[in-house]
Design an enzyme around this catalytic site. Structure first.
Site, mmCIF file in Angstrom:
data_model
loop_
_atom_site.group_PDB
_atom_site.id
_atom_site.type_symbol
_atom_site.label_atom_id
_atom_site.label_comp_id
_atom_site.label_asym_id
_atom_site.label_seq_id
_atom_site.Cartn_x
_atom_site.Cartn_y
_atom_site.Cartn_z
ATOM 1 N N GLY A 75 0.808 -1.211 0.000
ATOM 2 C CA GLY A 75 0.000 0.000 0.000
ATOM 3 C C GLY A 75 0.844 1.264 0.000
ATOM 4 N N LYS A 103 -11.821 3.380 12.815
ATOM 5 C CA LYS A 103 -10.596 3.962 13.394
ATOM 6 C C LYS A 103 -10.821 4.337 14.859
ATOM 7 C CE LYS A 103 -7.814 3.491 9.985
ATOM 8 N NZ LYS A 103 -6.784 2.455 10.102
ATOM 9 N N TYR A 157 -15.231 3.931 7.841
ATOM 10 C CA TYR A 157 -13.776 3.981 8.034
ATOM 11 C C TYR A 157 -13.449 4.710 9.342
ATOM 12 C CZ TYR A 157 -8.955 5.572 6.995
ATOM 13 O OH TYR A 157 -7.613 5.853 7.033
ATOM 14 N N ILE A 169 -1.671 -9.065 0.696
ATOM 15 C CA ILE A 169 -2.581 -10.100 0.192
ATOM 16 C C ILE A 169 -2.185 -10.555 -1.222
ATOM 17 C CG2 ILE A 169 -4.323 -8.543 -0.814
ATOM 18 C CD1 ILE A 169 -6.364 -10.462 0.746
#
Ligand code: AKB
Length: 315
Positions: A11, A148, A144, A35
């Site tokens: 990422g 978090k 999201y 992944i």
């Protein structure tokens, strides 16, 4: 000696963190995982790992005698809204898998130090937007952001209850040129450079005056490593630290690019991402990070723009 596992290494943050950790601790002491079957960025040691596969994660940690884990795999704000249940599963179970592993290993006398990224998305519409304090109202409205905030509470819980040495940062929007961002609300601040370098006009998906906290990647990597290297007794926040880089609006970054690249044209057409940005702070107070582990950002807006324009490789 540190033996480091980076999960989500393909990422935006992962690929640069692997490089920085390898430079600091030696390539042989850093294992990248993601992944995907292969490293996208040439990491020397790589294992395919789905963060939801707790068994495989444990095998890898045991096999490589890992001491430090950076768990970066996540869905961000925009992609999270497109698949809320998937985002919740990935973001929460991924974190829980590593916290549980750290708890079990600590009990067996093999402690793991854990880094997990929180985000400015953990704040919400009732958070004071300017110089947002470390401790304040947090009422996130995206899946999201909710993951978090819940993750921050879990990190503190595992520290207080089980002594897991977990550390975290509320990352602002991260600006980088090496790898593309994926599915965030702050991504305009990278896409705008690609348009400028292709001599294309840029149609910004946020309004001209939407201020957001941002940080240049070298500062974000340094913050992450400085936090992980700080003595445990100095880490007084076990949820996540506010860390500030620079705060700017689309109009301000456009003006700086235009100063360095005259003729660049920016138009504004806010879409559904505007509603997300409107709930996030304009700027952060990161005094606690400065106090506890001496955090200081180094890159200002003109320097960031110069460096981005110099280094982006246009496809
Ligand atoms: C996003 O825009 O979703 C991320 C973030 C601020 O966490 N860049």
């Amino acid at each position: 000696m540190k033996r480091i596992l980076v999960i989500g290494a393909n990422g935006q943050i992962g690929c640069e963190l692997v490089e920085a950790l390898s430079a600091q601790y030696g390539t042989d002491n850093v294992l990248a995982s993601d992944i995907a079957a292969h490293s996208l960025y040439g990491a020397v040691h790589y294992q395919k790992l789905d963060v939801l596969d707790a068994e495989r994660m444990e095998e890898i940690v045991e096999e490589y005698q890992i001491t430090d884990v950076y768990q970066l795999a996540a869905l961000l704000s925009v992609t999270g809204e497109q698949a809320p249940l998937r985002a919740w599963e990935l973001n929460m179970d991924g974190l829980l898998n590593i916290l549980e592993l750290a708890r079990v290993r600590a009990q067996a006398g093999h402690p793991l130090q854990v880094f997990w990224p929180s985000s400015i998305a953990a704040f919400g519409p009732n958070t004071p937007p300017v110089n947002t304090p470390q401790m304040t109202t947090m009422d996130p409205t995206t899946i999201y952001g909710i993951s978090k905030l819940a993750g921050e509470r879990l990190c503190e819980y595992y520290f207080l209850k089980y002594g897991v040495d977990v550390r975290s940062i509320r990352y602002p929007g991260i600006i980088s040129y090496k790898s593309p961002p994926g599915g965030g609300t702050t991504d305009y601040a990278i896409a705008i450079f690609h348009a400028a370098l292709q001599s294309q006009p840029y149609d910004c998906f946020l309004s001209a005056d939407t201020a957001l906290p941002m940080i240049y990647m070298p500062d974000a990597i340094r913050a992450t490593m400085e936090l992980m290297q700080a003595p445990a007794e100095q880490i007084r926040i076990r949820s996540a630290y506010n860390v500030s880089g620079i705060s700017f609006t689309p109009a301000q970054i456009a003006a700086e690019i235009q100063r360095q690249r005259p003729g660049f044209v920016v138009t504004y057409k806010p879409d559904q991402r505007q509603a997300i940005a409107d709930t996030w702070p304009d700027s952060l107070d990161d005094g606690q990070a400065t106090l506890d582990w001496n955090w200081h950002a180094q890159t200002d807006l003109p320097a960031l723009v110069t460096d981005m324009l110099k280094n982006i490789v246009v496809a």
